[in-house]
Write a protein that holds these residues in place. Structure first.
Motif, PDB file in Angstrom:
ATOM      1  N   GLY A  31     -22.731   1.140   3.408  1.00 26.11           N
ATOM      2  CA  GLY A  31     -22.242   1.556   4.719  1.00 26.11           C
ATOM      3  C   GLY A  31     -20.831   1.096   5.019  1.00 26.11           C
ATOM      4  N   ARG A  32     -20.654   0.689   6.280  1.00 27.03           N
ATOM      5  CA  ARG A  32     -19.323   0.298   6.758  1.00 27.03           C
ATOM      6  C   ARG A  32     -18.783  -0.919   6.021  1.00 27.03           C
ATOM      7  NH1 ARG A  32     -14.615   1.033   7.628  1.00 27.03           N
ATOM      8  NH2 ARG A  32     -13.600   0.287   9.503  1.00 27.03           N
ATOM      9  N   ARG A  33     -19.653  -1.861   5.659  1.00 25.05           N
ATOM     10  CA  ARG A  33     -19.201  -3.060   4.914  1.00 25.05           C
ATOM     11  C   ARG A  33     -18.611  -2.635   3.565  1.00 25.05           C
ATOM     12  NH1 ARG A  33     -18.473  -8.808   5.342  1.00 25.05           N
ATOM     13  NH2 ARG A  33     -18.275  -9.480   3.200  1.00 25.05           N
ATOM     14  N   ARG A  34     -19.247  -1.703   2.896  1.00 27.58           N
ATOM     15  CA  ARG A  34     -18.734  -1.221   1.611  1.00 27.58           C
ATOM     16  C   ARG A  34     -17.362  -0.569   1.794  1.00 27.58           C
ATOM     17  NH1 ARG A  34     -21.875   1.221  -3.200  1.00 27.58           N
ATOM     18  NH2 ARG A  34     -20.148   1.833  -4.532  1.00 27.58           N
ATOM     19  N   GLU A  35     -17.215   0.241   2.833  1.00 25.58           N
ATOM     20  CA  GLU A  35     -15.929   0.871   3.124  1.00 25.58           C
ATOM     21  C   GLU A  35     -14.848  -0.191   3.339  1.00 25.58           C
ATOM     22  OE1 GLU A  35     -16.502   3.414   6.506  1.00 25.58           O
ATOM     23  OE2 GLU A  35     -17.913   4.708   5.431  1.00 25.58           O
ATOM     24  N   ARG A  36     -15.222  -1.261   4.039  1.00 22.32           N
ATOM     25  CA  ARG A  36     -14.255  -2.332   4.298  1.00 22.32           C
ATOM     26  C   ARG A  36     -13.863  -3.056   3.010  1.00 22.32           C
ATOM     27  NH1 ARG A  36     -17.197  -3.099   9.673  1.00 22.32           N
ATOM     28  NH2 ARG A  36     -15.545  -2.640  11.178  1.00 22.32           N
ATOM     29  N   VAL A  37     -14.816  -3.314   2.137  1.00 20.21           N
ATOM     30  CA  VAL A  37     -14.521  -3.958   0.848  1.00 20.21           C
ATOM     31  C   VAL A  37     -13.602  -3.054   0.028  1.00 20.21           C
ATOM     32  CG1 VAL A  37     -15.532  -4.689  -1.365  1.00 20.21           C
ATOM     33  CG2 VAL A  37     -16.603  -5.387   0.792  1.00 20.21           C
ATOM     34  N   GLU A  38     -13.899  -1.766  -0.002  1.00 18.11           N
ATOM     35  CA  GLU A  38     -13.055  -0.825  -0.741  1.00 18.11           C
ATOM     36  C   GLU A  38     -11.658  -0.741  -0.143  1.00 18.11           C
ATOM     37  OE1 GLU A  38     -15.615   2.588  -0.597  1.00 18.11           O
ATOM     38  OE2 GLU A  38     -16.693   1.978  -2.420  1.00 18.11           O
ATOM     39  N   SER A  39     -11.557  -0.872   1.179  1.00 18.93           N
ATOM     40  CA  SER A  39     -10.259  -0.874   1.849  1.00 18.93           C
ATOM     41  C   SER A  39      -9.448  -2.118   1.477  1.00 18.93           C
ATOM     42  CB  SER A  39     -10.465  -0.791   3.362  1.00 18.93           C
ATOM     43  OG  SER A  39      -9.246  -0.790   4.029  1.00 18.93           O
ATOM     44  N   VAL A  40     -10.107  -3.264   1.401  1.00 14.10           N
ATOM     45  CA  VAL A  40      -9.440  -4.495   0.976  1.00 14.10           C
ATOM     46  C   VAL A  40      -8.906  -4.304  -0.447  1.00 14.10           C
ATOM     47  CG1 VAL A  40      -9.746  -6.938   0.374  1.00 14.10           C
ATOM     48  CG2 VAL A  40     -10.777  -6.031   2.465  1.00 14.10           C
ATOM     49  N   ALA A  41      -9.721  -3.736  -1.321  1.00 16.06           N
ATOM     50  CA  ALA A  41      -9.305  -3.514  -2.706  1.00 16.06           C
ATOM     51  C   ALA A  41      -8.068  -2.621  -2.769  1.00 16.06           C
ATOM     52  CB  ALA A  41     -10.449  -2.900  -3.511  1.00 16.06           C
ATOM     53  N   ALA A  42      -8.074  -1.553  -2.014  1.00 19.49           N
ATOM     54  CA  ALA A  42      -6.934  -0.625  -2.016  1.00 19.49           C
ATOM     55  C   ALA A  42      -5.680  -1.299  -1.468  1.00 19.49           C
ATOM     56  CB  ALA A  42      -7.273   0.625  -1.199  1.00 19.49           C
ATOM     57  N   ARG A  43      -5.821  -2.070  -0.382  1.00 19.59           N
ATOM     58  CA  ARG A  43      -4.667  -2.774   0.190  1.00 19.59           C
ATOM     59  C   ARG A  43      -4.109  -3.806  -0.775  1.00 19.59           C
ATOM     60  NH1 ARG A  43      -7.334  -2.622   4.769  1.00 19.59           N
ATOM     61  NH2 ARG A  43      -8.197  -4.717   4.604  1.00 19.59           N
ATOM     62  N   LEU A  44      -5.006  -4.544  -1.451  1.00 23.86           N
ATOM     63  CA  LEU A  44      -4.548  -5.563  -2.398  1.00 23.86           C
ATOM     64  C   LEU A  44      -3.809  -4.911  -3.562  1.00 23.86           C
ATOM     65  CD1 LEU A  44      -4.228  -8.426  -3.377  1.00 23.86           C
ATOM     66  CD2 LEU A  44      -6.608  -8.358  -4.193  1.00 23.86           C
ATOM     67  N   ARG A  45      -4.308  -3.796  -4.039  1.00 22.60           N
ATOM     68  CA  ARG A  45      -3.607  -3.092  -5.122  1.00 22.60           C
ATOM     69  C   ARG A  45      -2.215  -2.636  -4.661  1.00 22.60           C
ATOM     70  NH1 ARG A  45      -9.038  -1.756  -6.224  1.00 22.60           N
ATOM     71  NH2 ARG A  45      -9.581  -2.224  -8.383  1.00 22.60           N
ATOM     72  N   ARG A  46      -2.125  -2.132  -3.424  1.00 21.41           N
ATOM     73  CA  ARG A  46      -0.806  -1.741  -2.884  1.00 21.41           C
ATOM     74  C   ARG A  46       0.105  -2.960  -2.782  1.00 21.41           C
ATOM     75  NH1 ARG A  46      -3.753   1.317   0.557  1.00 21.41           N
ATOM     76  NH2 ARG A  46      -3.375  -0.023   2.351  1.00 21.41           N
ATOM     77  N   CYS A  47      -0.451  -4.080  -2.346  1.00 15.96           N
ATOM     78  CA  CYS A  47       0.322  -5.314  -2.232  1.00 15.96           C
ATOM     79  C   CYS A  47       0.886  -5.712  -3.598  1.00 15.96           C
ATOM     80  CB  CYS A  47      -0.561  -6.423  -1.664  1.00 15.96           C
ATOM     81  SG  CYS A  47       0.235  -8.045  -1.583  1.00 15.96           S
ATOM     82  N   VAL A  48       0.050  -5.705  -4.612  1.00 14.99           N
ATOM     83  CA  VAL A  48       0.495  -6.072  -5.965  1.00 14.99           C
ATOM     84  C   VAL A  48       1.635  -5.161  -6.415  1.00 14.99           C
ATOM     85  CG1 VAL A  48      -0.202  -6.125  -8.405  1.00 14.99           C
ATOM     86  CG2 VAL A  48      -1.676  -7.172  -6.653  1.00 14.99           C
ATOM     87  N   GLU A  49       1.484  -3.873  -6.167  1.00 17.03           N
ATOM     88  CA  GLU A  49       2.506  -2.921  -6.619  1.00 17.03           C
ATOM     89  C   GLU A  49       3.800  -3.023  -5.823  1.00 17.03           C
ATOM     90  OE1 GLU A  49       2.192  -1.238  -9.480  1.00 17.03           O
ATOM     91  OE2 GLU A  49       0.236  -2.217  -9.622  1.00 17.03           O
TER      92      GLU A  49
END
Length: 166
Positions: A31-49
Motif C-alpha cells: 500500500g501507501r508504505r510501499r509507495e513511500r519506500v519506493e519514493s525514497v529509493a527514487a529520490r536517493l537515486r536522484r540525489c546520487v546522480e
C-alpha cells in the motif's frame, strides 16, 4: 615454486546496494508504505546522480564521465563503489532532499537509519575512513526524528560542514 598474489576485494557498486536494499524493503510492505519506500529509493537515486560533484573525488569524477558516455542514466551509481554511499546519505538528509509531507519524511528517516546501520555492520565500507560519515548521519537522523534540522551547526562562513576530514 608458485606464489599466490593477494586478490583485492571488489566492493559492490552503489546501484547494486540500492537495488538490493530497496527491493528487499519494498517486498516487506504494501500500500501507501510501499509507495513511500519506493519514493525514497527514487529520490536517493536522484540525489546520487545530481550531487556527485559535491561528493566524488577527482578520480571518481573521471570514472563517472566515462560511464556517462556509455549510458548517462544512473552513471554515478554504476561507476562508484558503495564506499562512497555514506557521503551521499549525508547529503540526502539536507533540507533540499527531505520531503515536506510528515509521513514521507518519517519513512525516509527510517529507511536511511536502517540502511546506515546495515552499511556500518557490513564489510562494504572502510571502517576507519567511513565511520565518521556513518556516525554523523545517525546523529543527523536523531535530530530529524526530534523535529530539529539535520545540520544544526554551520561554519562561520554559513556553510554546513558535516563531512569529515580535509
Amino acid at each position: 615454486m608458485y606464489t599466490v598474489e593477494p586478490v583485492e576485494e571488489v566492493l559492490p557498486s552503489i546501484v547494486e546496494i540500492l537495488d538490493s536494499w530497496f527491493a528487499s524493503r519494498a517486498r516487506r510492505v504494501t500500500g501507501r508504505r510501499r509507495e513511500r519506500v519506493e519514493s525514497v529509493a527514487a529520490r536517493l537515486r536522484r540525489c546520487v546522480e545530481t550531487e556527485s560533484d559535491r561528493v566524488a573525488t577527482a578520480g571518481e569524477k573521471v570514472l563517472i564521465a566515462a560511464e556517462r558516455q556509455f549510458e548517462p542514466d544512473g552513471a554515478v551509481a554504476r561507476a562508484l563503489d558503495c564506499s562512497a554511499l555514506p557521503e551521499f546519505l549525508l547529503v540526502f538528509v539536507e533540507d533540499a532532499w527531505l520531503p515536506v509531507d510528515v509521513q514521507d519524511r518519517r519513512v525516509q528517516i527510517s529507511e536511511l537509519s536502517a540502511l546506515n546501520k546495515k552499511m556500518a555492520r557490513r564489510e562494504y565500507i572502510d571502517v576507519y575512513w567511513s565511520s565518521c560519515p556513518v556516525i554523523t548521519l545517525e546523529s543527523a537522523l536523531v535530530r530529524l526524528r526530534n523535529g530539529q534540522p539535520a545540520w544544526a551547526h554551520t561554519h562561520p562562513s554559513g556553510e554546513s560542514h558535516h563531512h569529515c576530514g580535509p
